[in-house]
Write an enzyme that holds these catalytic residues in place. Structure first.
Site, mmCIF file in Angstrom:
data_model
loop_
_atom_site.group_PDB
_atom_site.id
_atom_site.type_symbol
_atom_site.label_atom_id
_atom_site.label_comp_id
_atom_site.label_asym_id
_atom_site.label_seq_id
_atom_site.Cartn_x
_atom_site.Cartn_y
_atom_site.Cartn_z
ATOM 1 N N HIS A 4 -4.374 -0.073 6.083
ATOM 2 C CA HIS A 4 -4.239 1.261 6.676
ATOM 3 C C HIS A 4 -4.900 1.309 8.050
ATOM 4 O O HIS A 4 -5.974 0.732 8.252
ATOM 5 C CB HIS A 4 -4.914 2.307 5.788
ATOM 6 C CG HIS A 4 -4.242 2.543 4.478
ATOM 7 N ND1 HIS A 4 -3.010 2.027 4.146
ATOM 8 C CD2 HIS A 4 -4.657 3.265 3.386
ATOM 9 C CE1 HIS A 4 -2.687 2.420 2.918
ATOM 10 N NE2 HIS A 4 -3.671 3.164 2.436
ATOM 11 N N CYS A 21 -8.663 5.315 -0.507
ATOM 12 C CA CYS A 21 -8.707 4.189 0.436
ATOM 13 C C CYS A 21 -8.857 4.648 1.885
ATOM 14 O O CYS A 21 -9.675 4.095 2.641
ATOM 15 C CB CYS A 21 -7.458 3.322 0.284
ATOM 16 S SG CYS A 21 -5.902 4.250 0.213
ATOM 17 N N ARG A 43 2.696 -2.090 -22.947
ATOM 18 C CA ARG A 43 3.762 -3.076 -22.704
ATOM 19 C C ARG A 43 3.205 -4.409 -22.190
ATOM 20 O O ARG A 43 3.899 -5.426 -22.222
ATOM 21 C CB ARG A 43 4.806 -2.525 -21.730
ATOM 22 C CG ARG A 43 4.322 -2.281 -20.320
ATOM 23 C CD ARG A 43 5.448 -1.773 -19.427
ATOM 24 N NE ARG A 43 4.992 -1.508 -18.070
ATOM 25 C CZ ARG A 43 4.474 -0.359 -17.679
ATOM 26 N NH1 ARG A 43 4.327 0.648 -18.546
ATOM 27 N NH2 ARG A 43 4.086 -0.185 -16.421
ATOM 28 N N ARG A 99 3.190 7.210 6.276
ATOM 29 C CA ARG A 99 3.478 5.907 5.695
ATOM 30 C C ARG A 99 4.280 5.078 6.696
ATOM 31 O O ARG A 99 5.264 5.555 7.255
ATOM 32 C CB ARG A 99 4.270 6.078 4.399
ATOM 33 C CG ARG A 99 4.363 4.824 3.552
ATOM 34 C CD ARG A 99 3.054 4.472 2.901
ATOM 35 N NE ARG A 99 2.604 5.467 1.937
ATOM 36 C CZ ARG A 99 1.438 5.420 1.326
ATOM 37 N NH1 ARG A 99 0.589 4.443 1.574
ATOM 38 N NH2 ARG A 99 1.086 6.364 0.461
ATOM 39 N N THR A 135 -3.131 -5.860 -14.623
ATOM 40 C CA THR A 135 -1.861 -6.452 -14.207
ATOM 41 C C THR A 135 -1.236 -5.734 -13.012
ATOM 42 O O THR A 135 -0.183 -6.138 -12.537
ATOM 43 C CB THR A 135 -0.858 -6.453 -15.376
ATOM 44 O OG1 THR A 135 -0.652 -5.098 -15.819
ATOM 45 C CG2 THR A 135 -1.370 -7.294 -16.533
ATOM 46 N N GLY A 136 -1.880 -4.673 -12.531
ATOM 47 C CA GLY A 136 -1.365 -3.935 -11.382
ATOM 48 C C GLY A 136 -1.824 -4.530 -10.062
ATOM 49 O O GLY A 136 -2.611 -5.480 -10.023
ATOM 50 N N GLN A 151 -0.357 4.409 7.170
ATOM 51 C CA GLN A 151 -0.755 3.803 5.904
ATOM 52 C C GLN A 151 0.240 2.776 5.381
ATOM 53 O O GLN A 151 1.449 2.992 5.352
ATOM 54 C CB GLN A 151 -0.997 4.904 4.861
ATOM 55 C CG GLN A 151 -2.174 5.775 5.246
ATOM 56 C CD GLN A 151 -2.569 6.791 4.189
ATOM 57 O OE1 GLN A 151 -3.012 7.872 4.524
ATOM 58 N NE2 GLN A 151 -2.422 6.464 2.909
ATOM 59 N N GLY A 178 -0.295 0.929 -0.485
ATOM 60 C CA GLY A 178 -0.976 2.075 -1.076
ATOM 61 C C GLY A 178 -0.125 2.773 -2.114
ATOM 62 O O GLY A 178 -0.644 3.466 -2.995
#
Length: 329
Positions: A234, A126, A37, A227, A9-10, A153, A157
């Site tokens: 990336h 990654c 959950r 970031r 689910t991620g 990035q 990420g």
């Protein structure tokens, strides 16, 4: 072939399901797995609903392959339990990457190292994947002495929380922060936590994992990871010093002939890699290839890839494909 996707689910888990479907992976039974959950919820795969199971239920199911993308602590606790049940685990976290007893695999480079005895296989970071896929053919021909890499990035990420932060900032909405600072109209020179040497974990992953994947501890690597408010993938500015001189035409030829790399390198037509073009694609895109005129035998280039696909989900699925093709599961 019975396959579990742990962390289904991620953000990366959802891409794993998408990549499995796109590549027509030979699944006879899919078992989505997530935290307590999410147990009992459903995920869609190839038009069908599949109920999310708990970790223990998935272990008890004794699946053939488990694709993990559920964080390092989860992997450290549960990957050995899956492996003990006979399942081959391909783990996307940092938990096992530098374990000397575990293989760190980019299929185009070192899948041949795998055997049927490898029950926990590490998927690289990654940023490392797109870097080493580009470096490998050049190292083989010219031997790399030193690499200086600066990353730009994507917030993906970090995960859903970071994407939400950016969208909130676009709309002037106050909400939960994934970062210590705003990311909209900003760049943050910190990816992950700082280590004692002043480098972040992300920067040191690039250093350590590059050496392991290329099987050469003599390569000097230094990194700065940043970031940026980008979603598509990336980007990396990479400076490479070789043992010997090279022809730019040969560099381009080697990269063009490397599986998984798309060359985008024509300044006359303003053709170069960008995240907006890499998003949703599995290749690593390379361009802005030019001599470093300040150093002998040195090269600059620009590398871009979708960090959720080749940087995570696709690489893991490609490892699974190799295992099946070579009857290692």
């Amino acid at each position: 072939m019975r396959v579990a996707v742990v962390g289904a689910t991620g953000m990366v888990g959802e891409i794993m399901l998408k990549v499995l479907a796109e590549r027509k992976f030979p699944i006879t039974e899919l078992i989505p797995v997530a935290s307590e959950r999410s147990v009992g919820k459903s995920v869609t795969f190839e038009g069908k609903q599949h109920t999310v199971l708990s970790m223990q239920d998935a272990v008890d199911a004794k699946v053939d392959i488990a694709l993990f993308s559920a964080g390092g602590d989860t992997s450290l606790e549960w990957a050995p339990k899956f492996a003990a049940a006979g399942t081959t685990v391909i783990d996307n976290s940092s938990a096992w990457r530098m374990d000397p007893t575990k293989k760190l695999i980019v299929p185009e480079i070192n899948a041949s190292e795998l055997t049927s005895e490898d029950k926990i296989i590490a998927n690289p970071n990654c940023s490392t994947i797109q870097l080493v896929l580009t470096l490998a053919p050049l190292h083989k021909k010219y031997k790399i002495n030193r690499v200086v890499v600066s990353t730009y990035q994507s917030i993906t990420g970090t995960g859903v929380k970071a994407v939400t932060q950016l969208h909130n900032e676009y709309g002037g909405i106050k909400g939960e922060m994934a970062y210590k600072y705003p990311i909209h109209r900003n760049v943050i020179p910190q990816c992950d936590v700082f280590e004692e040497n002043g480098y972040t974990k992300e920067e040191m992953k690039l250093v350590r994992e590059t050496k392991k994947i290329l099987s050469d501890d003599s390569i000097l690597v230094t990194a700065t990871a940043v970031r940026v408010p980008v979603v598509g993938g990336h980007s990396e500015s990479v400076n490479v010093e070789f043992d010997s001189d090279f022809e730019l035409s040969d560099i381009r030829r080697l990269l063009h002939e490397t599986s998984g790399i798309t060359l985008q390198d024509n300044t006359d037509t303003f053709t170069y890699p960008m995240p907006m073009y890499a998003e949703g694609k599995d290749d690593v895109f390379v361009g802005r290839i030019r001599r470093d005129e300040s150093r002998n035998n040195a090269l600059n280039m620009w590398i871009v890839a979708d960090n959720l696909r080749k940087g995570a989900a696709t690489n893991a699925v490609q490892i699974a494909e190799y295992l099946i093709k070579n009857q290692l599961v």
